[in-house]
Write an enzyme that holds these catalytic residues in place. Sequence first.
Site, PDB file in Angstrom:
ATOM      1  N   ASP A  54       0.818  -1.213   0.000  1.00 54.22           N
ATOM      2  CA  ASP A  54       0.000   0.000   0.000  1.00 54.22           C
ATOM      3  C   ASP A  54       0.853   1.265   0.000  1.00 54.22           C
ATOM      4  O   ASP A  54       0.388   2.349   0.356  1.00 54.22           O
ATOM      5  CB  ASP A  54      -0.948   0.005   1.199  1.00 54.22           C
ATOM      6  CG  ASP A  54      -0.206  -0.017   2.530  1.00 54.22           C
ATOM      7  OD1 ASP A  54       1.021  -0.251   2.519  1.00 54.22           O
ATOM      8  OD2 ASP A  54      -0.856   0.185   3.572  1.00 54.22           O
TER       9      ASP A  54
ATOM     10  N   HIS B 143      26.621   6.410 -15.584  1.00 56.76           N
ATOM     11  CA  HIS B 143      25.399   6.571 -14.799  1.00 56.76           C
ATOM     12  C   HIS B 143      25.516   5.871 -13.441  1.00 56.76           C
ATOM     13  O   HIS B 143      24.565   5.255 -12.963  1.00 56.76           O
ATOM     14  CB  HIS B 143      24.195   6.039 -15.581  1.00 56.76           C
ATOM     15  CG  HIS B 143      23.778   6.932 -16.704  1.00 56.76           C
ATOM     16  ND1 HIS B 143      22.802   6.600 -17.605  1.00 56.76           N
ATOM     17  CD2 HIS B 143      24.213   8.168 -17.068  1.00 56.76           C
ATOM     18  CE1 HIS B 143      22.650   7.577 -18.490  1.00 56.76           C
ATOM     19  NE2 HIS B 143      23.497   8.542 -18.171  1.00 56.76           N
TER      20      HIS B 143
ATOM     21  N   HIS C 254      22.220  17.773 -24.454  1.00 59.64           N
ATOM     22  CA  HIS C 254      20.855  17.340 -24.754  1.00 59.64           C
ATOM     23  C   HIS C 254      19.908  18.466 -24.371  1.00 59.64           C
ATOM     24  O   HIS C 254      20.249  19.382 -23.619  1.00 59.64           O
ATOM     25  CB  HIS C 254      20.514  16.049 -23.996  1.00 59.64           C
ATOM     26  CG  HIS C 254      20.718  16.141 -22.502  1.00 59.64           C
ATOM     27  ND1 HIS C 254      19.841  16.771 -21.655  1.00 59.64           N
ATOM     28  CD2 HIS C 254      21.730  15.688 -21.718  1.00 59.64           C
ATOM     29  CE1 HIS C 254      20.279  16.686 -20.412  1.00 59.64           C
ATOM     30  NE2 HIS C 254      21.439  16.044 -20.415  1.00 59.64           N
TER      31      HIS C 254
ATOM     32  N   HIS D 135      30.230   9.840 -25.098  1.00 58.07           N
ATOM     33  CA  HIS D 135      28.863  10.362 -25.135  1.00 58.07           C
ATOM     34  C   HIS D 135      28.848  11.704 -25.861  1.00 58.07           C
ATOM     35  O   HIS D 135      29.887  12.296 -26.164  1.00 58.07           O
ATOM     36  CB  HIS D 135      28.274  10.493 -23.726  1.00 58.07           C
ATOM     37  CG  HIS D 135      29.038  11.416 -22.811  1.00 58.07           C
ATOM     38  ND1 HIS D 135      28.915  12.793 -22.848  1.00 58.07           N
ATOM     39  CD2 HIS D 135      29.925  11.149 -21.815  1.00 58.07           C
ATOM     40  CE1 HIS D 135      29.686  13.333 -21.915  1.00 58.07           C
ATOM     41  NE2 HIS D 135      30.325  12.351 -21.280  1.00 58.07           N
TER      42      HIS D 135
ATOM     43  N   HIS E 275      16.131  14.890 -19.918  1.00 65.15           N
ATOM     44  CA  HIS E 275      16.419  14.674 -21.335  1.00 65.15           C
ATOM     45  C   HIS E 275      15.125  15.041 -22.048  1.00 65.15           C
ATOM     46  O   HIS E 275      14.261  14.202 -22.278  1.00 65.15           O
ATOM     47  CB  HIS E 275      16.827  13.222 -21.597  1.00 65.15           C
ATOM     48  CG  HIS E 275      18.227  12.930 -21.168  1.00 65.15           C
ATOM     49  ND1 HIS E 275      19.277  12.858 -22.043  1.00 65.15           N
ATOM     50  CD2 HIS E 275      18.768  12.727 -19.937  1.00 65.15           C
ATOM     51  CE1 HIS E 275      20.402  12.605 -21.385  1.00 65.15           C
ATOM     52  NE2 HIS E 275      20.118  12.522 -20.105  1.00 65.15           N
TER      53      HIS E 275
ATOM     54  N   TYR F  92      37.184  10.000 -19.590  1.00 60.57           N
ATOM     55  CA  TYR F  92      37.073   8.873 -18.664  1.00 60.57           C
ATOM     56  C   TYR F  92      38.189   7.888 -19.008  1.00 60.57           C
ATOM     57  O   TYR F  92      38.183   7.275 -20.078  1.00 60.57           O
ATOM     58  CB  TYR F  92      35.705   8.208 -18.790  1.00 60.57           C
ATOM     59  CG  TYR F  92      34.580   9.220 -18.802  1.00 60.57           C
ATOM     60  CD1 TYR F  92      34.014   9.682 -17.609  1.00 60.57           C
ATOM     61  CD2 TYR F  92      34.114   9.745 -20.008  1.00 60.57           C
ATOM     62  CE1 TYR F  92      33.012  10.630 -17.629  1.00 60.57           C
ATOM     63  CE2 TYR F  92      33.107  10.694 -20.023  1.00 60.57           C
ATOM     64  CZ  TYR F  92      32.560  11.141 -18.843  1.00 60.57           C
ATOM     65  OH  TYR F  92      31.573  12.086 -18.858  1.00 60.57           O
TER      66      TYR F  92
ATOM     67  N   ASP G 255      20.486  20.537 -14.500  1.00 60.95           N
ATOM     68  CA  ASP G 255      21.396  19.412 -14.735  1.00 60.95           C
ATOM     69  C   ASP G 255      22.818  19.950 -14.699  1.00 60.95           C
ATOM     70  O   ASP G 255      23.249  20.650 -15.614  1.00 60.95           O
ATOM     71  CB  ASP G 255      21.067  18.781 -16.093  1.00 60.95           C
ATOM     72  CG  ASP G 255      21.787  17.462 -16.326  1.00 60.95           C
ATOM     73  OD1 ASP G 255      22.566  17.042 -15.467  1.00 60.95           O
ATOM     74  OD2 ASP G 255      21.565  16.855 -17.401  1.00 60.95           O
TER      75      ASP G 255
ATOM     76  N   GLU H 266      28.205  19.349 -21.780  1.00 64.33           N
ATOM     77  CA  GLU H 266      28.804  18.444 -20.798  1.00 64.33           C
ATOM     78  C   GLU H 266      29.892  17.543 -21.377  1.00 64.33           C
ATOM     79  O   GLU H 266      29.734  16.321 -21.437  1.00 64.33           O
ATOM     80  CB  GLU H 266      27.717  17.584 -20.154  1.00 64.33           C
ATOM     81  CG  GLU H 266      26.759  16.912 -21.138  1.00 64.33           C
ATOM     82  CD  GLU H 266      25.698  16.086 -20.436  1.00 64.33           C
ATOM     83  OE1 GLU H 266      26.055  15.170 -19.689  1.00 64.33           O
ATOM     84  OE2 GLU H 266      24.506  16.376 -20.636  1.00 64.33           O
TER      85      GLU H 266
ATOM     86  N   ASP I 198      26.975  14.553 -10.550  1.00 65.77           N
ATOM     87  CA  ASP I 198      26.035  14.947 -11.599  1.00 65.77           C
ATOM     88  C   ASP I 198      24.663  14.962 -10.948  1.00 65.77           C
ATOM     89  O   ASP I 198      24.088  13.895 -10.679  1.00 65.77           O
ATOM     90  CB  ASP I 198      26.099  13.951 -12.756  1.00 65.77           C
ATOM     91  CG  ASP I 198      25.267  14.377 -13.963  1.00 65.77           C
ATOM     92  OD1 ASP I 198      24.337  15.172 -13.786  1.00 65.77           O
ATOM     93  OD2 ASP I 198      25.543  13.888 -15.077  1.00 65.77           O
TER      94      ASP I 198
ATOM     95  N   ARG J 299      33.839  15.094 -15.724  1.00 62.96           N
ATOM     96  CA  ARG J 299      32.822  15.705 -16.576  1.00 62.96           C
ATOM     97  C   ARG J 299      32.487  17.071 -16.011  1.00 62.96           C
ATOM     98  O   ARG J 299      32.441  17.250 -14.783  1.00 62.96           O
ATOM     99  CB  ARG J 299      31.562  14.832 -16.652  1.00 62.96           C
ATOM    100  CG  ARG J 299      30.503  15.379 -17.599  1.00 62.96           C
ATOM    101  CD  ARG J 299      29.435  14.331 -17.940  1.00 62.96           C
ATOM    102  NE  ARG J 299      28.661  13.852 -16.814  1.00 62.96           N
ATOM    103  CZ  ARG J 299      28.827  12.651 -16.254  1.00 62.96           C
ATOM    104  NH1 ARG J 299      29.763  11.810 -16.716  1.00 62.96           N
ATOM    105  NH2 ARG J 299      28.082  12.270 -15.233  1.00 62.96           N
TER     106      ARG J 299
END
Length: 448
Positions: free
Chosen positions: A43, A246, A357, A353, A364, A399, A274, A395, A263, A416
């Site tokens: 619940d 992520h 965006h 990447h 996004h 890495y 962001d 961004e 991030d 980043r």
Amino acid sequence: MSLPPVDLTPHIERRQRLQAYMRSLGGGIAVLSTAAEAVRSRDSEFPYRFDSDFFYLTGFTEPDAWLVLLAGERDASILFCRERHEEQETWTGHRFGPDAAAARFGFDEAYAVERLDDLLPALLVNQAALFAPLQATGPLGERLARAMDAARQQARGKHQPPVRQIDPRPRLADMRLIKDPTEIALMRRAARISAGAHARAMRHVRPGMHEYEIEAELLHEFRRHGAQSVAYNSIVAAGANACTLHYPAGDAVLRDGQLLLIDAGCEYDGYAADITRTFPVNGRYSGPQRALYDLTVAAQDAACAAIRPGASFNDSHEAAVRVLAQGMIDEGLLQGSLDGVLESKAYNRFYMHRTGHWLGLDVHDVGDYRQAGDADSGAERPWRTLERGMILTVEPGIYVRGASDVPEEFWDIGIRTEDDALVTHEGCELITRGVPVHAVEIEALMRE
């Protein structure tokens, strides 16, 4: 989540713009629903979050709500929502009810949601087109199918429900790409709160803390300034964890000499921020860390310089990639000429990447990144041209995982740097610079 806006004019104007679009295609009826509540376990429910398109058009934040727009011989905006219910409101809070909702949110008509199945079939009859998501599933698809069947039976051959269906979401996506002054003000607020949270994290971090402790500092700052939620699950990644794009905030211990990548952004009245920053746990970048960090900031500067009305969406990415690729060569991460590295995309090993965006009601956000064209032609469509009022992230990152062909001083460094850019008359404005980005400024803040 109860977020009734102070000024209803933007929502009314957006509904009118969608109705004008409908009339340009011959008119018809639009049917949209908000998001459903979701059970977490037994619940207990997940915190409720409205559908972004629905909120964009209505400003209404209660669950179990439907919007019907008529455009043609008769123009009307109709809301279906929950009735007032004293017992239920004792448990779950205030409901507007149809009468108050119509007055508060500027609808022509409003009815109890229980009447939707009875009233919708008659509204469908004799409409030129149905504007609703194609292949709709769940409650929207089921109720539309029932209403269309009932409309056919009620019409008995004299008048028919729509035989043509048009998905309004691409049009809504284009509308949402250009932020109006109300949206920009809300996003500035979200940006200020989020920047303050990143600055708080910089001031509080110490070797020996855990990633989740820093996440708690972010959440504290978001909520104490009125943000209703995070815009997305915060990334708080220490050391090598930052090479996982992520990575969720975990229980890793922050070590002296490591970098911490955060991030994170809040959601304020439905709109997202962001931001990413990468800083030293002990307050001072090492030589190799500083070299890659300054490279990332230089790539972001180049990307921002490429953002202006009339530029291609992809221009900023290409500018960032060129700086990053040259820096990777200079630091010995890659071999060869710049043109060769760009052509082979060898930089993808350390930068995999894109540079940005769209940002708005969703982190996004909706909106095609390429211009409209013939999908059957086989030719790749050109990138969308930037316009004043768009907001996108910038961004770049780098890495570096440990490997035999990588200089050891760079092993397990993930960096980043991300800001939110509002396209202005002549360029862009970074609305998230309430937290420093240059290494010397970050170190100075951390000494506080």
